[in-house]
Structures are given as C-alpha cells and as structure tokens.
Write an enzyme that holds these catalytic residues in place. Sequence first.
Site, mmCIF file in Angstrom:
data_model
loop_
_atom_site.group_PDB
_atom_site.id
_atom_site.type_symbol
_atom_site.label_atom_id
_atom_site.label_comp_id
_atom_site.label_asym_id
_atom_site.label_seq_id
_atom_site.Cartn_x
_atom_site.Cartn_y
_atom_site.Cartn_z
ATOM 1 N N LYS A 23 -7.591 -4.497 6.479
ATOM 2 C CA LYS A 23 -7.279 -5.926 6.413
ATOM 3 C C LYS A 23 -8.353 -6.735 7.122
ATOM 4 C CE LYS A 23 -4.096 -9.125 8.769
ATOM 5 N NZ LYS A 23 -4.959 -9.442 9.923
ATOM 6 N N ASN A 24 -8.768 -6.278 8.309
ATOM 7 C CA ASN A 24 -9.715 -7.048 9.110
ATOM 8 C C ASN A 24 -11.137 -6.963 8.595
ATOM 9 O OD1 ASN A 24 -7.634 -7.834 10.731
ATOM 10 N ND2 ASN A 24 -8.215 -6.611 12.497
ATOM 11 N N ARG A 69 -5.514 -16.848 10.586
ATOM 12 C CA ARG A 69 -6.584 -17.371 11.419
ATOM 13 C C ARG A 69 -7.962 -17.038 10.859
ATOM 14 N NH1 ARG A 69 -9.876 -15.244 15.421
ATOM 15 N NH2 ARG A 69 -10.725 -16.797 16.846
ATOM 16 N N CYS A 93 -0.890 -15.147 13.761
ATOM 17 C CA CYS A 93 0.193 -14.662 14.613
ATOM 18 C C CYS A 93 0.218 -15.412 15.932
ATOM 19 C CB CYS A 93 0.011 -13.162 14.895
ATOM 20 S SG CYS A 93 0.164 -12.127 13.435
ATOM 21 N N ARG A 98 -6.554 -18.580 20.554
ATOM 22 C CA ARG A 98 -7.657 -17.855 19.926
ATOM 23 C C ARG A 98 -8.693 -18.900 19.537
ATOM 24 N NH1 ARG A 98 -5.290 -13.062 16.190
ATOM 25 N NH2 ARG A 98 -4.321 -14.670 14.940
ATOM 26 N N ASP A 282 -5.197 -4.842 19.748
ATOM 27 C CA ASP A 282 -4.349 -4.711 18.563
ATOM 28 C C ASP A 282 -3.561 -3.407 18.530
ATOM 29 O OD1 ASP A 282 -4.865 -7.158 17.509
ATOM 30 O OD2 ASP A 282 -6.309 -6.501 16.019
ATOM 31 N N ARG A 374 1.615 -8.017 6.007
ATOM 32 C CA ARG A 374 0.246 -8.526 5.960
ATOM 33 C C ARG A 374 -0.780 -7.485 6.361
ATOM 34 N NH1 ARG A 374 0.586 -13.344 9.866
ATOM 35 N NH2 ARG A 374 -1.444 -12.479 10.327
#
Length: 395
Positions: A23-24, A69, A93, A98, A282, A374
Amino acid sequence: MPGTIAIDGGRDGTGDVQVSGSKNAGLPLMAATLAAAGPNVSRVGGNLKINTTNATSLFIPLQLTRSLRASILFLGPLVARFGYACLSFPGGCSIGKRPIEEHIKGLRKLGACVRVTDGHIEARDSRLQGATIYMEIPSVTGTMNLIMAACLARGVTHIHNAAREPEVGDLINLLVLMGVDIYGTGTDHLIIHGRSAPLSPCQYEAMEDRLEAGTFLILGAIYGNPLTVHPCHAEQHAMLIKKLREVGARVDIADKSITVQKARKPLAVDILTGPYPAFLTDLQPQFMVLLCLAQGTSHVIESIFESRFSQCFGLQAMGADIRICEQTAIISGVEKLSGALMSGSGLRASASLVLAAVAGRGRSIVVGVKYIDRGYYDLERKLAKIGVIVERLPN
C-alpha cells in the site's frame, strides 16, 4: 454492525501467508506516473494500467484527499510536469500530527511558489531548478514528493537526511526505469539528475507490503505453529526479527520467506520506535499485543506520533495491563487475554486488535474494519487459511 468482524480466538494455527503488494509503495508509484506522458503498467496486487497522456485537471478536491494523507504525493509530480498543482489538505488515520512542512520547504527550495490557505495547498512554477535540500526530519512522503519533483527540475538536486525506507527505494527503482539518473538509494543522501522532458512510460511491479508481512510475523510469534510469511525479505525486518527472538519466538529465514514459531513463554522486552531501520511505528501497535502476554514489564516508547496508543483501550478491555505515561506505554504481562468488543480508530490500531482477538480466549468483535481494508487486502481469507475462525458480520 458495519465494518465489523468476529473472531473466535485462543487457538494455535499453522500455514503460509501470501503477502500482497505494498500500500505504501503503490500510491507513490501511481503518483510518479504523472511524470511520464503515456501508459504505465504497474502491478500492485493485480495489474493497473495508467495513461497520463491527456491529464488536464490539476486540482484534487477534498472528497479525494480527506481519507488519505498520502494524496500529498501528487503535489510534486503535478507542479514539476505542468507548472501548477492545487489540492485540498490531506486526511488519513487519527494518529496525531503529521506535518507537511518538509514537502513545502523542499518544493520552495526547488523554486516553486507554494501558497497554503485554510483548506488548500497551491504550488506553481514555470520550471523547477535543482537545489540542495536538508530535511529536518526524514519524512517518507516528503522524500518521495521531492524526488518526483526533482526528476523534472533543471540540474542536479541533493536531498540530505532523506528517508531510507524500502518504499523510497521502490519509487526510485521505478523512476530509474522511466529514465532518471538517481544515486544513493538506501542512504540518507540522494542525488537526482533532473530531465528536461517528460519521463518514459514503463512496466513495473511494486514491492511486497512489508507492514503486512511484519504484522503476520508478529502474529506468528503469538499464534504460529509455525507460520510462514512470503514474499518476505529479512533485511527489511532486521529490528523486528531481533525483537521477536528476544521475546522468545523462533525465527527461521529463507531466501524470500520467514517462518515464525510461537513464543510459548514470551519474555518482556522494550522497544523504541524511530525512522527506518529502527523499530517501525507502523508495527508498534501489533507488537504491543505480544508484549501484553509476556512475562515481566515492557516499555514501548513512541517517538514518531504522539497519538499512537489508541489500541490500548481495546487491549485493556481484553484484560491487558497497560499504563500510559506521555509517550511511553508500560505493559505488565498477563497470563491471557479474553474476548471483548473493541473498536479501532486507525489502520494499524485496528490490525493490532485483530491480532489480540486471535490471541484472546473466546469470541471478540472488532469494529473499525474499514481501516483494515485500506491496508490488508483479503484479510479474512488469509486468516482463515491459517486456521483462524473469522467472520465478517453483515452491515
């Protein structure tokens, strides 16, 4: 209840977990396609074809940014290719502040005029110019944004104190395939030689999701009898593997997989989160579940986000002994966790509650699965495959 799953926990399980695409890494790769006029094919889980030839809208509205984000990542490539970009403030989230100052300062250093209003970020420039940028904090998305902007800037850009995460390296690998010369991958000093023309489209396969992999490695230490996670590269999980072994789990490393055997009598350890390659923020919520069952007292110090202990409420409902003192969680291990009704407030917090439900004796209900969806593709099927009794409740 909407976005809810039920888990009957307290058992051991075994099997293999196939990790999905990252995902990232996936979203930055998608953003990077804006730097190339033409069709790009990226493999993130399945095949995704993106053609930016006729891209014309340079405004990203609130309904597209409010829940993610990382949408800030479109700012750099848009202003670099088109000379203008405007997007609503990104969401995501609820894990604390951030800030996006590193993005803004870096783009201004490259020559962009950046204007911030109450609800929007606007950047414009006719042509960016290479520069030397010193980042105050090694922001991952900040580093990615500046790399993409620098690819189409005139001259050479140096980024110091850059983030070293593997996802940054994955983005760099794509951009190199698209024709950019970039040096320093995996270090905190990146050198980008900008190009005067749009980049070349290409085909690329995204890396595996190392956060999903890490979550299942932790589950292996809680539940595995044993559990094998693949694809999974040990060099990306060095600190996690170290801590899993300290807890008492057996960890066997293969070429592209890692097998974890449950820690039968887990021991307390301390962790301090930090930028890669330190212990990942994380994975802190998930690892806390393991510490709740460890013998002794553990200390978890969260140095990245000031509001990343929201999972503690759910864990306490299951019988965990946790005290919060500013940025430190003090965890006294208990013999068992018991099923409870819990609600997650973010992606990783919700994932930790799922792990706790697997470990806990009895039936647990986890609300907030919309966050998990997600970041953990097809989670119920993967859990069921390794023996977890799991059910998504109807809306």
